[in-house]
Design an enzyme around this catalytic site. Structure first.
Site, PDB file in Angstrom:
ATOM      1  N   ASP A   1       1.051  -5.031  -3.592  1.00 50.84           N
ATOM      2  CA  ASP A   1       1.695  -4.816  -4.882  1.00 50.84           C
ATOM      3  C   ASP A   1       2.724  -5.920  -5.095  1.00 50.84           C
ATOM      4  O   ASP A   1       3.009  -6.709  -4.199  1.00 50.84           O
ATOM      5  CB  ASP A   1       2.322  -3.431  -4.962  1.00 50.84           C
ATOM      6  CG  ASP A   1       3.405  -3.206  -3.919  1.00 50.84           C
ATOM      7  OD1 ASP A   1       3.898  -4.198  -3.340  1.00 50.84           O
ATOM      8  OD2 ASP A   1       3.764  -2.050  -3.680  1.00 50.84           O
ATOM      9  N   SER A   2       3.279  -5.984  -6.267  1.00 48.43           N
ATOM     10  CA  SER A   2       4.143  -7.115  -6.625  1.00 48.43           C
ATOM     11  C   SER A   2       5.617  -6.854  -6.369  1.00 48.43           C
ATOM     12  O   SER A   2       6.436  -7.770  -6.439  1.00 48.43           O
ATOM     13  CB  SER A   2       3.964  -7.439  -8.103  1.00 48.43           C
ATOM     14  OG  SER A   2       4.416  -6.350  -8.907  1.00 48.43           O
TER      15      SER A   2
ATOM     16  N   GLY B   1       6.935  -4.749  -8.429  1.00 50.09           N
ATOM     17  CA  GLY B   1       7.286  -4.243  -9.755  1.00 50.09           C
ATOM     18  C   GLY B   1       7.541  -2.748  -9.777  1.00 50.09           C
ATOM     19  O   GLY B   1       8.369  -2.268 -10.550  1.00 50.09           O
ATOM     20  N   PHE B   2       6.854  -1.991  -8.924  1.00 49.47           N
ATOM     21  CA  PHE B   2       7.075  -0.545  -8.894  1.00 49.47           C
ATOM     22  C   PHE B   2       8.496  -0.229  -8.460  1.00 49.47           C
ATOM     23  O   PHE B   2       9.070   0.780  -8.874  1.00 49.47           O
ATOM     24  CB  PHE B   2       6.080   0.141  -7.963  1.00 49.47           C
ATOM     25  CG  PHE B   2       6.199   1.641  -7.978  1.00 49.47           C
ATOM     26  CD1 PHE B   2       5.731   2.379  -9.056  1.00 49.47           C
ATOM     27  CD2 PHE B   2       6.792   2.326  -6.930  1.00 49.47           C
ATOM     28  CE1 PHE B   2       5.839   3.767  -9.083  1.00 49.47           C
ATOM     29  CE2 PHE B   2       6.905   3.703  -6.943  1.00 49.47           C
ATOM     30  CZ  PHE B   2       6.429   4.424  -8.020  1.00 49.47           C
TER      31      PHE B   2
ATOM     32  N   ASP C   1       5.510  -7.102 -12.652  1.00 43.53           N
ATOM     33  CA  ASP C   1       5.570  -6.414 -13.942  1.00 43.53           C
ATOM     34  C   ASP C   1       6.801  -5.524 -13.977  1.00 43.53           C
ATOM     35  O   ASP C   1       7.511  -5.380 -12.983  1.00 43.53           O
ATOM     36  CB  ASP C   1       4.314  -5.577 -14.167  1.00 43.53           C
ATOM     37  CG  ASP C   1       4.214  -4.416 -13.169  1.00 43.53           C
ATOM     38  OD1 ASP C   1       4.583  -4.626 -11.990  1.00 43.53           O
ATOM     39  OD2 ASP C   1       3.785  -3.324 -13.549  1.00 43.53           O
TER      40      ASP C   1
ATOM     41  N   GLY D   1       2.166   2.080 -14.719  1.00 47.17           N
ATOM     42  CA  GLY D   1       2.989   3.011 -15.468  1.00 47.17           C
ATOM     43  C   GLY D   1       2.395   4.401 -15.543  1.00 47.17           C
ATOM     44  O   GLY D   1       2.653   5.159 -16.480  1.00 47.17           O
TER      45      GLY D   1
ATOM     46  N   ASP E   1      -5.239   3.737  -5.190  1.00 46.05           N
ATOM     47  CA  ASP E   1      -4.411   3.858  -3.990  1.00 46.05           C
ATOM     48  C   ASP E   1      -3.477   5.027  -4.188  1.00 46.05           C
ATOM     49  O   ASP E   1      -3.156   5.386  -5.330  1.00 46.05           O
ATOM     50  CB  ASP E   1      -3.598   2.584  -3.747  1.00 46.05           C
ATOM     51  CG  ASP E   1      -2.356   2.536  -4.621  1.00 46.05           C
ATOM     52  OD1 ASP E   1      -1.260   2.864  -4.139  1.00 46.05           O
ATOM     53  OD2 ASP E   1      -2.485   2.185  -5.819  1.00 46.05           O
TER      54      ASP E   1
ATOM     55  N   CYS F   1     -17.009  18.713   7.532  1.00 44.10           N
ATOM     56  CA  CYS F   1     -16.304  17.427   7.593  1.00 44.10           C
ATOM     57  C   CYS F   1     -16.573  16.763   8.938  1.00 44.10           C
ATOM     58  O   CYS F   1     -16.520  17.412   9.987  1.00 44.10           O
ATOM     59  CB  CYS F   1     -14.806  17.633   7.387  1.00 44.10           C
ATOM     60  SG  CYS F   1     -13.837  16.115   7.520  1.00 44.10           S
TER      61      CYS F   1
ATOM     62  N   CYS G   1     -14.771  14.154  10.170  1.00 43.07           N
ATOM     63  CA  CYS G   1     -13.628  13.405  10.693  1.00 43.07           C
ATOM     64  C   CYS G   1     -13.350  13.813  12.139  1.00 43.07           C
ATOM     65  O   CYS G   1     -13.810  14.862  12.617  1.00 43.07           O
ATOM     66  CB  CYS G   1     -12.389  13.622   9.824  1.00 43.07           C
ATOM     67  SG  CYS G   1     -11.533  15.198  10.073  1.00 43.07           S
TER      68      CYS G   1
ATOM     69  N   CYS H   1     -11.744  17.399  12.497  1.00 41.97           N
ATOM     70  CA  CYS H   1     -12.629  18.546  12.284  1.00 41.97           C
ATOM     71  C   CYS H   1     -13.715  18.647  13.343  1.00 41.97           C
ATOM     72  O   CYS H   1     -14.217  19.741  13.630  1.00 41.97           O
ATOM     73  CB  CYS H   1     -13.246  18.468  10.889  1.00 41.97           C
ATOM     74  SG  CYS H   1     -12.065  18.813   9.559  1.00 41.97           S
TER      75      CYS H   1
ATOM     76  N   HIS I   1      -7.561  13.672   8.863  1.00 40.67           N
ATOM     77  CA  HIS I   1      -8.478  14.446   8.020  1.00 40.67           C
ATOM     78  C   HIS I   1      -8.330  14.081   6.545  1.00 40.67           C
ATOM     79  O   HIS I   1      -9.330  13.835   5.854  1.00 40.67           O
ATOM     80  CB  HIS I   1      -8.237  15.945   8.192  1.00 40.67           C
ATOM     81  CG  HIS I   1      -8.961  16.753   7.157  1.00 40.67           C
ATOM     82  ND1 HIS I   1     -10.306  17.023   7.226  1.00 40.67           N
ATOM     83  CD2 HIS I   1      -8.520  17.293   5.997  1.00 40.67           C
ATOM     84  CE1 HIS I   1     -10.672  17.705   6.161  1.00 40.67           C
ATOM     85  NE2 HIS I   1      -9.606  17.892   5.394  1.00 40.67           N
TER      86      HIS I   1
END
Length: 403
Positions: free
Chosen positions: A115-116, A118-119, A169, A238, A288, A326, A328, A331, A357
């Protein structure tokens, strides 16, 4: 550059220099769904091909919380995220450069998206000031003065050596005034143009971020101006910034029609399993979210039927896996009763097993969706999944309030 990443020399062998050149086409649209806007695609990077729709586990500080690289690979992870702001503070760009970039530092040979920062303009609102050329921060660690703008953000991401770098951003909060939303879009567009001029790491792709809140005109304008700059892909930003679920869906619906079909589309910071199923139906390719590992640390497990708290007494004598069927590690080897016991006595293994899981479920969901898109049965899968999945009481209340 200013204090935020002082001390970098820009001499690592993996870093390209000079003016950036636009990457070759990197997204291939393989198939579209007849019942929705869902797409089956493929993103090509220098470190591997990413089949979409895809979920990207979040490795904020060069680690997906509670999971190691072997576990991520075994559960089918194609790409992970790194956080520009946090990695720049610790370990810092001097260490990152000496290590040869993030891939070598954490010994991960598959693609990474960064990510930049910006968040953090949104999430660290109490310790930052937005200015015309970037954002002035006070470090959340020691209060020291930092500055992050388009040049600084892209330089950090160049040193990190990510395969996909997000443009810097401004992410305004939910409920901001029309004037604030307009200012954020203006800065996002202007900063994108500055980002485009910065040098890239070898093979690095740039993704623009569409802002605009719930304003149709702002979303359209931001998307159109970013598309005109011809970046490698586009994100819808956003969203998941405090708004109820119906408004989140609306924001994506407002931006998506203005994004080119031949470029990847990424909804940032989303979401629950049911939300991702619905957003894929609205034309999103990449996701994500911190939820799989964050809620695991509180004992919440995701299943195809919804989420439940495994710490509760209802499962104290349940010797079934977290989810029947499942595959995984958790499980296949452990029961609900055992995992509950570990969590309730604060054994680290408990939160690790739930994290394994949950992360596996998110990745399995994407694999199932890709298979249904390939087979032309996504419409049926979507209807069955949404009918089966029980949302949280909070989401149900938001849907009821929206009418």
């Amino acid at each position: 550059m200013e204090e935020l990443f002082a001390g970098t020399s820009g001499k690592s062998s993996f870093i390209a220099s000079g003016n950036p050149a636009q990457s070759e086409a990197v997204f291939e649209l393989l198939k579209t769904d007849a019942t929705s806007r869902a797409r089956r695609g493929r993103v090509t990077t220098t470190r591997g091909v990413i089949e979409t729709p895809v979920f990207m586990p979040v490795g904020t500080q060069a680690s997906v919380k509670a999971l190691d690289n072997r576990e991520l690979e075994e559960m089918g992870t194609q790409i992970i995220l790194g956080n520009t702001y946090h990695l720049n503070l610790r370990p810092g760009m001097d260490i990152m450069e000496q290590a040869g970039g993030l891939h070598r530092f954490m010994n991960w040979d598959k693609p990474i998206l960064t990510d930049s920062g910006g968040f953090q303009v949104y999430s660290l609102a109490r310790i930052r000031k937005v200015k015309e050329h970037g954002v002035e921060f006070r470090s959340h660690l020691d209060g020291s003065k930092l500055f992050l703008g388009p040049k600084e953000s892209m330089e950090i991401q160049r040193i990190i050596g990510s395969d996909i770098a997000m443009l810097f951003d401004e992410c305004p909060p939910h409920g901001c005034s029309p004037e604030e939303a307009t200012d954020a879009v203006n800065r996002t567009i202007r900063w994108a143009a500055e980002c485009a001029e910065q040098p890239r790491a070898d093979g690095q792709q740039y993704f623009g971020i569409v802002q605009g809140g719930a304003d149709p005109a702002l979303r359209e304008r931001c998307a159109r101006e970013l598309v005109a700059m011809d970046f490698d892909g586009y994100a819808i930003g956003g969203v998941s910034v405090g708004e109820p679920e119906p408004e989140m869906m609306k924001a994506v619906e407002l931006a998506e029609p203005h994004l080119p079909a031949e470029k990847a589309r990424y909804a940032m910071g989303l979401g629950t399993p049911a939300q991702m199923v619905e957003l894929i139906a609205r034309g999103v390719d990449m996701f994500d979210c911190v939820l799989p590992t964050r809620v695991a640390r509180n004992g919440t497990a995701y299943t195809y039927d919804g989420a439940f708290n495994i710490k509760g007494g209802a499962v104290k004598d349940s010797f079934d896996p977290i989810e029947e069927g499942c595959e995984c590690f958790t499980c296949r080897h452990h029961t609900r009763a055992y995992v509950r016991h570990l969590l309730n006595v604060n054994e680290i293994l408990g939160l690790r097993l739930v994290s394994i899981h949950n992360s596996h479920l998110y990745l399995r969901l994407m694999a199932d969706i890709r298979s249904h898109l390939d087979a032309g049965t996504y419409g049926e899968f979507r209807a069955e999944f949404i009918a089966r999945y029980q949302p949280s009481s909070k989401v149900l209340a938001q849907r009821a309030a929206a009418g």
